[in-house]
Scaffold this motif. Structure first.
Motif, PDB file in Angstrom:
ATOM      1  N   SER A 186       0.829  -1.193   0.000  1.00  0.00           N
ATOM      2  CA  SER A 186       0.000   0.000   0.000  1.00  0.00           C
ATOM      3  C   SER A 186       0.869   1.251   0.000  1.00  0.00           C
ATOM      4  O   SER A 186       1.917   1.312   0.642  1.00  0.00           O
ATOM      5  N   VAL A 187       0.418   2.291  -0.746  1.00  0.00           N
ATOM      6  CA  VAL A 187       1.155   3.559  -0.805  1.00  0.00           C
ATOM      7  C   VAL A 187       0.619   4.577   0.189  1.00  0.00           C
ATOM      8  O   VAL A 187       1.178   5.664   0.320  1.00  0.00           O
ATOM      9  N   ASP A 188      -0.483   4.243   0.869  1.00  0.00           N
ATOM     10  CA  ASP A 188      -1.032   5.142   1.878  1.00  0.00           C
ATOM     11  C   ASP A 188      -0.053   5.226   3.055  1.00  0.00           C
ATOM     12  O   ASP A 188       0.303   4.196   3.641  1.00  0.00           O
ATOM     13  N   PRO A 189       0.406   6.430   3.424  1.00  0.00           N
ATOM     14  CA  PRO A 189       1.393   6.529   4.504  1.00  0.00           C
ATOM     15  C   PRO A 189       0.881   6.057   5.863  1.00  0.00           C
ATOM     16  O   PRO A 189       1.661   5.644   6.714  1.00  0.00           O
ATOM     17  N   MET A 190      -0.450   6.148   6.094  1.00  0.00           N
ATOM     18  CA  MET A 190      -1.057   5.696   7.349  1.00  0.00           C
ATOM     19  C   MET A 190      -0.313   6.279   8.554  1.00  0.00           C
ATOM     20  O   MET A 190       0.177   5.577   9.439  1.00  0.00           O
ATOM     21  N   VAL A 191      -0.229   7.596   8.556  1.00  0.00           N
ATOM     22  CA  VAL A 191       0.537   8.314   9.584  1.00  0.00           C
ATOM     23  C   VAL A 191      -0.085   8.126  10.962  1.00  0.00           C
ATOM     24  O   VAL A 191       0.622   7.947  11.964  1.00  0.00           O
ATOM     25  N   TYR A 192      -1.420   8.169  11.019  1.00  0.00           N
ATOM     26  CA  TYR A 192      -2.088   8.043  12.320  1.00  0.00           C
ATOM     27  C   TYR A 192      -1.840   6.665  12.931  1.00  0.00           C
ATOM     28  O   TYR A 192      -1.637   6.525  14.134  1.00  0.00           O
ATOM     29  N   GLU A 193      -1.849   5.629  12.104  1.00  0.00           N
ATOM     30  CA  GLU A 193      -1.563   4.277  12.588  1.00  0.00           C
ATOM     31  C   GLU A 193      -0.116   4.181  13.082  1.00  0.00           C
ATOM     32  O   GLU A 193       0.167   3.532  14.099  1.00  0.00           O
ATOM     33  N   ALA A 194       0.789   4.826  12.343  1.00  0.00           N
ATOM     34  CA  ALA A 194       2.195   4.814  12.767  1.00  0.00           C
ATOM     35  C   ALA A 194       2.363   5.520  14.104  1.00  0.00           C
ATOM     36  O   ALA A 194       3.162   5.109  14.947  1.00  0.00           O
ATOM     37  N   GLN A 195       1.576   6.565  14.330  1.00  0.00           N
ATOM     38  CA  GLN A 195       1.623   7.267  15.617  1.00  0.00           C
ATOM     39  C   GLN A 195       1.163   6.360  16.750  1.00  0.00           C
ATOM     40  O   GLN A 195       1.715   6.390  17.855  1.00  0.00           O
ATOM     41  N   PHE A 196       0.169   5.515  16.479  1.00  0.00           N
ATOM     42  CA  PHE A 196      -0.378   4.644  17.516  1.00  0.00           C
ATOM     43  C   PHE A 196       0.497   3.414  17.756  1.00  0.00           C
ATOM     44  O   PHE A 196       0.837   3.084  18.891  1.00  0.00           O
ATOM     45  N   PHE A 197       0.894   2.735  16.689  1.00  0.00           N
ATOM     46  CA  PHE A 197       1.652   1.490  16.823  1.00  0.00           C
ATOM     47  C   PHE A 197       3.141   1.721  17.087  1.00  0.00           C
ATOM     48  O   PHE A 197       3.807   0.851  17.658  1.00  0.00           O
ATOM     49  N   GLY A 198       3.656   2.844  16.629  1.00  0.00           N
ATOM     50  CA  GLY A 198       5.097   3.070  16.740  1.00  0.00           C
ATOM     51  C   GLY A 198       5.843   2.588  15.513  1.00  0.00           C
ATOM     52  O   GLY A 198       7.068   2.657  15.465  1.00  0.00           O
ATOM     53  N   PHE A 199       5.125   2.098  14.526  1.00  0.00           N
ATOM     54  CA  PHE A 199       5.713   1.667  13.250  1.00  0.00           C
ATOM     55  C   PHE A 199       4.618   1.762  12.199  1.00  0.00           C
ATOM     56  O   PHE A 199       3.425   1.747  12.514  1.00  0.00           O
ATOM     57  N   THR A 200       5.034   1.865  10.937  1.00  0.00           N
ATOM     58  CA  THR A 200       4.047   1.928   9.865  1.00  0.00           C
ATOM     59  C   THR A 200       3.519   0.528   9.569  1.00  0.00           C
ATOM     60  O   THR A 200       4.287  -0.441   9.576  1.00  0.00           O
ATOM     61  N   PRO A 201       2.224   0.380   9.317  1.00  0.00           N
ATOM     62  CA  PRO A 201       1.676  -0.940   8.979  1.00  0.00           C
ATOM     63  C   PRO A 201       2.351  -1.553   7.760  1.00  0.00           C
ATOM     64  O   PRO A 201       2.519  -2.781   7.691  1.00  0.00           O
ATOM     65  N   GLN A 202       2.741  -0.720   6.788  1.00  0.00           N
ATOM     66  CA  GLN A 202       3.426  -1.247   5.611  1.00  0.00           C
ATOM     67  C   GLN A 202       4.751  -1.902   5.985  1.00  0.00           C
ATOM     68  O   GLN A 202       5.136  -2.929   5.432  1.00  0.00           O
ATOM     69  N   THR A 203       5.463  -1.295   6.944  1.00  0.00           N
ATOM     70  CA  THR A 203       6.725  -1.889   7.399  1.00  0.00           C
ATOM     71  C   THR A 203       6.479  -3.240   8.053  1.00  0.00           C
ATOM     72  O   THR A 203       7.234  -4.203   7.833  1.00  0.00           O
ATOM     73  N   CYS A 204       5.411  -3.340   8.833  1.00  0.00           N
ATOM     74  CA  CYS A 204       5.062  -4.613   9.472  1.00  0.00           C
ATOM     75  C   CYS A 204       4.771  -5.679   8.421  1.00  0.00           C
ATOM     76  O   CYS A 204       5.273  -6.810   8.509  1.00  0.00           O
TER      77      CYS A 204
ATOM     78  N   LEU B 202      -5.504  -7.240   6.273  1.00  0.00           N
ATOM     79  CA  LEU B 202      -4.866  -6.801   7.512  1.00  0.00           C
ATOM     80  C   LEU B 202      -4.791  -5.277   7.601  1.00  0.00           C
ATOM     81  O   LEU B 202      -5.006  -4.686   8.670  1.00  0.00           O
ATOM     82  N   LEU B 203      -4.455  -4.616   6.485  1.00  0.00           N
ATOM     83  CA  LEU B 203      -4.348  -3.155   6.503  1.00  0.00           C
ATOM     84  C   LEU B 203      -5.709  -2.484   6.694  1.00  0.00           C
ATOM     85  O   LEU B 203      -5.786  -1.397   7.270  1.00  0.00           O
ATOM     86  N   GLN B 204      -6.761  -3.132   6.237  1.00  0.00           N
ATOM     87  CA  GLN B 204      -8.088  -2.527   6.352  1.00  0.00           C
ATOM     88  C   GLN B 204      -8.775  -2.846   7.685  1.00  0.00           C
ATOM     89  O   GLN B 204      -9.460  -1.988   8.248  1.00  0.00           O
ATOM     90  N   LEU B 205      -8.591  -4.086   8.176  1.00  0.00           N
ATOM     91  CA  LEU B 205      -9.377  -4.531   9.331  1.00  0.00           C
ATOM     92  C   LEU B 205      -8.570  -4.660  10.620  1.00  0.00           C
ATOM     93  O   LEU B 205      -9.170  -4.642  11.703  1.00  0.00           O
ATOM     94  N   VAL B 206      -7.264  -4.838  10.520  1.00  0.00           N
ATOM     95  CA  VAL B 206      -6.460  -5.076  11.725  1.00  0.00           C
ATOM     96  C   VAL B 206      -5.558  -3.891  12.057  1.00  0.00           C
ATOM     97  O   VAL B 206      -5.542  -3.405  13.192  1.00  0.00           O
ATOM     98  N   LEU B 207      -4.811  -3.429  11.088  1.00  0.00           N
ATOM     99  CA  LEU B 207      -3.828  -2.365  11.328  1.00  0.00           C
ATOM    100  C   LEU B 207      -4.328  -0.983  10.933  1.00  0.00           C
ATOM    101  O   LEU B 207      -3.533  -0.062  10.721  1.00  0.00           O
ATOM    102  N   ASN B 208      -5.625  -0.829  10.857  1.00  0.00           N
ATOM    103  CA  ASN B 208      -6.212   0.438  10.445  1.00  0.00           C
ATOM    104  C   ASN B 208      -7.011   1.050  11.596  1.00  0.00           C
ATOM    105  O   ASN B 208      -7.776   0.361  12.272  1.00  0.00           O
ATOM    106  N   ILE B 209      -6.807   2.335  11.854  1.00  0.00           N
ATOM    107  CA  ILE B 209      -7.563   3.041  12.879  1.00  0.00           C
ATOM    108  C   ILE B 209      -8.744   3.733  12.205  1.00  0.00           C
ATOM    109  O   ILE B 209      -8.542   4.526  11.278  1.00  0.00           O
TER     110      ILE B 209
END
Length: 210
Positions: free
Chosen positions: A2-20, A86-93
């Motif tokens: 995914s190319v979506d940066p998902m900044v808010y998720e990275a703020q919560f998890f401490g890592f980007t979902p794409q990196t995971c 996973l990006l839509q249902l698990v690692l998405n805020i």
């Protein structure tokens, strides 16, 4: 990926979902490669135990690489679907969820114009602080110079006090009056010396003419 940066998720998890997801993909891929090497090793041992077997290890390696390519293509397709889920249902805020550290923004909302105004004010304050720091350094330097001048003046005053005491000891009266008379006498002596030098020059010129 995914190319979506998902900044808010990275703020919560401490890592980007794409990196995971990338790390999970690499881990699965490494496991697949290791598994194929094990299968290849087992096949080579089995073939060695069969009398008259004409299948060479190079053919086994080509078959293994072909099967690995087949497995990797199917794995990539399955992983792409798994990543999407996973990006839509698990690692998405969800959009309606606010993190605890951001609740202050809900209590004190502000517009982009207000935020820009705060940024401009902050920049002005930073410039004023830098100017104040420069002025403070200049004042400190000037204070140091004044201390040096004060020390020199104190030495001069001590010298005058010593001269005045000497004049009193020798009955010269007031030091200021004595200093004024000394200055006048010195000026008269300088005038006399100048006159003598001029006369001496005239005499020298007369002697040269003779």
């Amino acid at each position: 990926m995914s190319v979506d940066p998902m900044v808010y998720e990275a703020q919560f998890f401490g890592f980007t979902p794409q990196t995971c997801m990338l790390r999970v993909y690499i881990a699965f891929q490494d496991y697949l490669f290791e598994m194929m090497l094990v299968v290849e090793g087992v096949m080579l041992k089995k073939l060695d135990s069969i009398p008259g077997c004409k299948i060479s290890p190079s053919k086994i390696r080509k078959c293994t690489e072909k099967f690995l390519l087949f497995m990797k293509e199917h794995f990539d397709k399955l992983f792409s679907k798994m990543e999407e889920v996973l990006l839509q249902l698990v690692l998405n805020i969800p959009k309606n969820v606010l993190l605890p550290e951001d609740r202050v923004q809900e209590q004190y909302p502000y517009s982009e114009e207000e935020f820009q105004a705060l940024q401009d004010e902050l920049q002005q304050l930073q410039q004023q602080c830098r100017a104040q720091a420069v002025l403070e350094q200049e004042l400190r330097a000037e204070l140091e110079e004044q201390k040096v001048v004060k020390a020199e003046l104190e030495k001069i005053l001590q010298c005058f006090d010593g001269l005045e005491n000497i004049c009193r000891e020798h009955g010269a009266g007031n030091f200021k009056e004595s200093f004024a008379l000394l200055t006048q006498s010195s000026k008269k002596l300088q005038d006399v010396l100048k006159e003598v030098e001029e006369k001496s020059k005239k005499i020298d010129q007369h002697d040269q003419l003779m």
